[in-house]
Design a protein around this motif. Structure first.
Motif, PDB file in Angstrom:
ATOM      1  N   VAL A  77      73.146  37.902  26.276  1.00  0.00           N
ATOM      2  CA  VAL A  77      73.537  36.723  27.057  1.00  0.00           C
ATOM      3  C   VAL A  77      74.078  35.691  26.085  1.00  0.00           C
ATOM      4  O   VAL A  77      73.372  35.254  25.169  1.00  0.00           O
ATOM      5  CB  VAL A  77      72.331  36.160  27.841  1.00  0.00           C
ATOM      6  N   VAL A  83      76.786  37.401  30.578  1.00  0.00           N
ATOM      7  CA  VAL A  83      76.460  38.568  29.767  1.00  0.00           C
ATOM      8  C   VAL A  83      77.747  39.082  29.131  1.00  0.00           C
ATOM      9  O   VAL A  83      78.750  39.288  29.817  1.00  0.00           O
ATOM     10  CB  VAL A  83      75.813  39.677  30.622  1.00  0.00           C
ATOM     11  N   TYR A 142      66.073  42.223  28.568  1.00  0.00           N
ATOM     12  CA  TYR A 142      65.889  43.641  28.876  1.00  0.00           C
ATOM     13  C   TYR A 142      65.825  43.841  30.381  1.00  0.00           C
ATOM     14  O   TYR A 142      65.094  43.153  31.089  1.00  0.00           O
ATOM     15  CB  TYR A 142      64.604  44.156  28.226  1.00  0.00           C
ATOM     16  N   ASP A 143      66.629  44.810  30.855  1.00  0.00           N
ATOM     17  CA  ASP A 143      66.640  45.180  32.278  1.00  0.00           C
ATOM     18  C   ASP A 143      65.861  46.487  32.405  1.00  0.00           C
ATOM     19  O   ASP A 143      66.349  47.547  32.019  1.00  0.00           O
ATOM     20  CB  ASP A 143      68.079  45.353  32.767  1.00  0.00           C
ATOM     21  N   SER A 197      76.177  44.997  26.725  1.00  0.00           N
ATOM     22  CA  SER A 197      75.043  45.782  27.215  1.00  0.00           C
ATOM     23  C   SER A 197      74.841  46.964  26.283  1.00  0.00           C
ATOM     24  O   SER A 197      75.797  47.685  25.972  1.00  0.00           O
ATOM     25  CB  SER A 197      75.320  46.286  28.634  1.00  0.00           C
ATOM     26  N   TYR A 202      69.638  46.712  27.285  1.00  0.00           N
ATOM     27  CA  TYR A 202      69.474  45.400  26.657  1.00  0.00           C
ATOM     28  C   TYR A 202      70.766  44.630  26.878  1.00  0.00           C
ATOM     29  O   TYR A 202      71.840  45.080  26.500  1.00  0.00           O
ATOM     30  CB  TYR A 202      69.188  45.561  25.160  1.00  0.00           C
ATOM     31  N   ARG A 203      70.674  43.471  27.510  1.00  0.00           N
ATOM     32  CA  ARG A 203      71.844  42.642  27.817  1.00  0.00           C
ATOM     33  C   ARG A 203      71.910  41.485  26.828  1.00  0.00           C
ATOM     34  O   ARG A 203      70.904  40.817  26.569  1.00  0.00           O
ATOM     35  CB  ARG A 203      71.774  42.077  29.235  1.00  0.00           C
ATOM     36  N   TYR A 222      64.980  40.185  34.630  1.00  0.00           N
ATOM     37  CA  TYR A 222      65.155  40.457  33.210  1.00  0.00           C
ATOM     38  C   TYR A 222      64.060  39.779  32.429  1.00  0.00           C
ATOM     39  O   TYR A 222      63.654  38.658  32.743  1.00  0.00           O
ATOM     40  CB  TYR A 222      66.518  39.932  32.727  1.00  0.00           C
ATOM     41  N   LEU A 259      75.243  36.892  35.599  1.00  0.00           N
ATOM     42  CA  LEU A 259      73.940  37.428  35.940  1.00  0.00           C
ATOM     43  C   LEU A 259      73.119  36.342  36.628  1.00  0.00           C
ATOM     44  O   LEU A 259      73.072  35.206  36.149  1.00  0.00           O
ATOM     45  CB  LEU A 259      73.210  37.882  34.667  1.00  0.00           C
ATOM     46  N   ALA A 308      71.939  45.355  20.308  1.00  0.00           N
ATOM     47  CA  ALA A 308      71.982  44.105  21.057  1.00  0.00           C
ATOM     48  C   ALA A 308      71.657  42.923  20.148  1.00  0.00           C
ATOM     49  O   ALA A 308      72.307  41.870  20.217  1.00  0.00           O
ATOM     50  CB  ALA A 308      71.013  44.158  22.236  1.00  0.00           C
TER      51      ALA A 308
END
Length: 163
Positions: free
Chosen positions: A132, A94, A122-123, A97, A129-130, A80, A159, A104
């Protein structure tokens, strides 16, 4: 009139017998060909094919479990990149999402107002977009934080960031 009827009947019979004869010959050839093929396969030695079937184990690519899984808590892993925030440590919690970055960042602002040091990561594999909420160096701390956050965010998950 009788002559006309007799001529028509004989013509009909002649056509009927000649058409059946050619079809009968074709059917006979097909039957003999099938019999020959059946006899050929009966005389051949059958060969056995052994098919080896391996079971398919389906596991999503980003749903893998970290090696340190002695507590049996599932952890997703991936690479990420941090969009906004201080940076991710090894284990993070997390809580959201999103496919849209603005959504996000909106959730990040809500978490920051509640006292969390929230971050957006970002994944690139899933293009998500996660959000956290917390990030830790050890898994045990992350599990405790996740359990506390689940009262407000029931879908919170862990994560493991591959660095």
């Amino acid at each position: 009139m009788k002559k006309y009827t007799i001529i028509c009947a004989s013509l009909f019979l002649a056509v009927a017998f000649t058409s059946c004869g050619s079809s009968e010959k074709a059917y006979r050839k097909m039957y003999e060909k099938a019999q020959a093929a059946e006899n050929k396969t009966a005389t051949e030695q059958p060969t056995e094919e052994v098919a080896v079937v391996t079971p398919v184990v389906e596991k999503p690519a980003n749903e893998t479990v970290v090696v340190d899984n002695t507590d049996n808590v599932p952890v997703r892993q991936g690479k990420y990149s941090v969009i906004s925030g201080a940076g991710l440590k090894s284990f993070s919690v997390v809580v959201g999402s999103f496919s849209v970055q603005a959504n996000a960042e909106g959730m990040q602002g809500q978490l920051n107002n509640k006292g969390y040091a929230a971050q957006v990561a970002y994944d690139s594999a899933t293009r998500m977009y996660r959000v956290v909420a917390t990030t830790f160096d050890t898994k045990n701390e992350a599990v405790q934080s996740r359990n506390q956050l689940r009262s407000q965010y029931p879908d919170a998950w862990l994560l493991y960031n591959q660095q």
